[in-house]
Design an enzyme around this catalytic site. Sequence first.
Site, PDB file in Angstrom:
ATOM      1  N   ASP A   1       0.856  -1.183   0.000  1.00 40.79           N
ATOM      2  CA  ASP A   1       0.000   0.000   0.000  1.00 40.79           C
ATOM      3  C   ASP A   1       0.898   1.241   0.000  1.00 40.79           C
ATOM      4  O   ASP A   1       1.900   1.291   0.699  1.00 40.79           O
ATOM      5  CB  ASP A   1      -0.863  -0.017   1.264  1.00 40.79           C
ATOM      6  N   ILE A   2       0.540   2.230  -0.812  1.00 44.98           N
ATOM      7  CA  ILE A   2       1.274   3.495  -0.815  1.00 44.98           C
ATOM      8  C   ILE A   2       0.562   4.426   0.167  1.00 44.98           C
ATOM      9  O   ILE A   2      -0.611   4.754  -0.043  1.00 44.98           O
ATOM     10  CB  ILE A   2       1.295   4.123  -2.228  1.00 44.98           C
TER      11      ILE A   2
ATOM     12  N   HIS B   1       5.166  14.633 -15.153  1.00 45.51           N
ATOM     13  CA  HIS B   1       5.829  15.932 -15.338  1.00 45.51           C
ATOM     14  C   HIS B   1       5.807  16.701 -14.036  1.00 45.51           C
ATOM     15  O   HIS B   1       4.811  16.702 -13.302  1.00 45.51           O
ATOM     16  CB  HIS B   1       5.242  16.719 -16.517  1.00 45.51           C
TER      17      HIS B   1
ATOM     18  N   ASP C   1      -2.146  19.332 -11.198  1.00 46.00           N
ATOM     19  CA  ASP C   1      -1.420  19.235 -12.484  1.00 46.00           C
ATOM     20  C   ASP C   1      -0.022  19.829 -12.332  1.00 46.00           C
ATOM     21  O   ASP C   1       0.149  21.029 -12.542  1.00 46.00           O
ATOM     22  CB  ASP C   1      -2.206  19.973 -13.570  1.00 46.00           C
TER      23      ASP C   1
ATOM     24  N   GLU D   1       6.869  19.991 -19.625  1.00 45.63           N
ATOM     25  CA  GLU D   1       5.714  19.331 -20.266  1.00 45.63           C
ATOM     26  C   GLU D   1       4.720  20.372 -20.737  1.00 45.63           C
ATOM     27  O   GLU D   1       4.126  20.257 -21.805  1.00 45.63           O
ATOM     28  CB  GLU D   1       5.036  18.362 -19.276  1.00 45.63           C
ATOM     29  N   GLU D   2       4.541  21.400 -19.905  1.00 45.27           N
ATOM     30  CA  GLU D   2       3.518  22.409 -20.209  1.00 45.27           C
ATOM     31  C   GLU D   2       3.886  23.268 -21.416  1.00 45.27           C
ATOM     32  O   GLU D   2       3.042  24.005 -21.936  1.00 45.27           O
ATOM     33  CB  GLU D   2       3.254  23.285 -18.973  1.00 45.27           C
TER      34      GLU D   2
ATOM     35  N   ASP E   1      -0.290  11.844 -14.936  1.00 41.09           N
ATOM     36  CA  ASP E   1      -0.457  13.287 -15.107  1.00 41.09           C
ATOM     37  C   ASP E   1      -1.886  13.638 -14.704  1.00 41.09           C
ATOM     38  O   ASP E   1      -2.830  13.329 -15.425  1.00 41.09           O
ATOM     39  CB  ASP E   1      -0.188  13.651 -16.576  1.00 41.09           C
TER      40      ASP E   1
ATOM     41  N   HIS F   1      -4.972  24.530 -14.758  1.00 38.23           N
ATOM     42  CA  HIS F   1      -4.113  25.603 -15.293  1.00 38.23           C
ATOM     43  C   HIS F   1      -4.459  26.985 -14.731  1.00 38.23           C
ATOM     44  O   HIS F   1      -4.244  27.994 -15.400  1.00 38.23           O
ATOM     45  CB  HIS F   1      -4.139  25.612 -16.838  1.00 38.23           C
TER      46      HIS F   1
ATOM     47  N   ASP G   1      -2.096   3.786  -5.348  1.00 36.50           N
ATOM     48  CA  ASP G   1      -2.048   2.334  -5.141  1.00 36.50           C
ATOM     49  C   ASP G   1      -2.107   1.577  -6.477  1.00 36.50           C
ATOM     50  O   ASP G   1      -1.444   0.547  -6.637  1.00 36.50           O
ATOM     51  CB  ASP G   1      -3.193   1.889  -4.217  1.00 36.50           C
TER      52      ASP G   1
END
Length: 317
Positions: free
Chosen positions: A43-44, A125, A137, A171-172, A200, A287, A306
């Site tokens: 489990d994370i 990203h 994001d 990335e953006e 993402d 954004h 997870d």
Amino acid sequence: MKLSVSGRASAAAAVAAVTLLATGFTAGAAPASEPVAVTAAPDIPVANVKAHLTELQSIATANGGNRAHGRAGYKASLDYVKAKLDAAGFTTTIQQFTASSRVGYNLIADWPGGDTNQVVMAGSHLDSVSSGAGINDNGTGSAAVLEAALTVARTDYQPTKHLRFAWWGAEELGLVGSRYYVNNLSAANRARISGYLNFDMIGSPNPGYFIYDDDPAIEKTFKDYFTGIGVPTEIETEGDGRSDHAPFKSAGVPVGGLFTGASRAKTAAQVAKWGGTSGQAFDRCYHSSCDTTANVNDTALNRNADALAHAVWTLSQ
Ligand code: TRP
Ligand code: ZN
């Protein structure tokens, strides 16, 4: 494809790493009569993922409100992630490139060991747009990939395949960092990547559960996880080719990934299966300056972190 529990747990895995019996992920690789041992993903802890988001928010706040390419907040984000990975025993590499006349950086973290002719990669990203802190994001993907990597180290996971984690710059600006990485791989090193998993936007405040419809084995691995927890999913259609998996896919690398939605509106049918608000964007702060730590759905973040771990563990054995 959970079959049966063998009862043998890795000594190093204080975090529940149960050994299961299952057939291999490559279709037809192992006949049913010869099951291979599979270590289930731990489990994370979502609290750890959220702690990384708090740090990324603080970094943005201290650096003009963003973590954008070419700005101080980006480099500070990179330094934060790198320090955690270095302390955990990863081999980290910073790759520099230029975009819009400013220096950009990718961060690559290799977990020592495994077959380097079969590399499983997971990436996200790390840059935000300049108008906000970029916490959904893409602090969410960045923090979940980081915590999965730290969990690999914590449990001393030693998979058959080689694990590599990546945080992309710019990335953006149009997938600049990930394209730079793929373009600078030799043909031989590109062929060694058995799969690239992209994360993402995985904590959208009015979330959907979307899985990229790319490599079938990767897609199935994610689907199996969500089926197991009883959460319906849909195919990701909002932004095909709009994130860092695209350069890998173009280069012939099998890809997959998860997404909880951006500016598209959630339909009544989607609210019926997932809850949330009909007619409202999955992320109404997409954004914009309100993409802060308040702009994250913890349940979506927890499930997706997870699912990420499930895929990394399953596909690397
Ligand atoms: N970072 C992407 C972007 O700014 C976010 C995004 C939109 C996305 N649609 C997507 C990511 C679909 C994955 C899949 O465009
Ligand atoms: Zn974006």
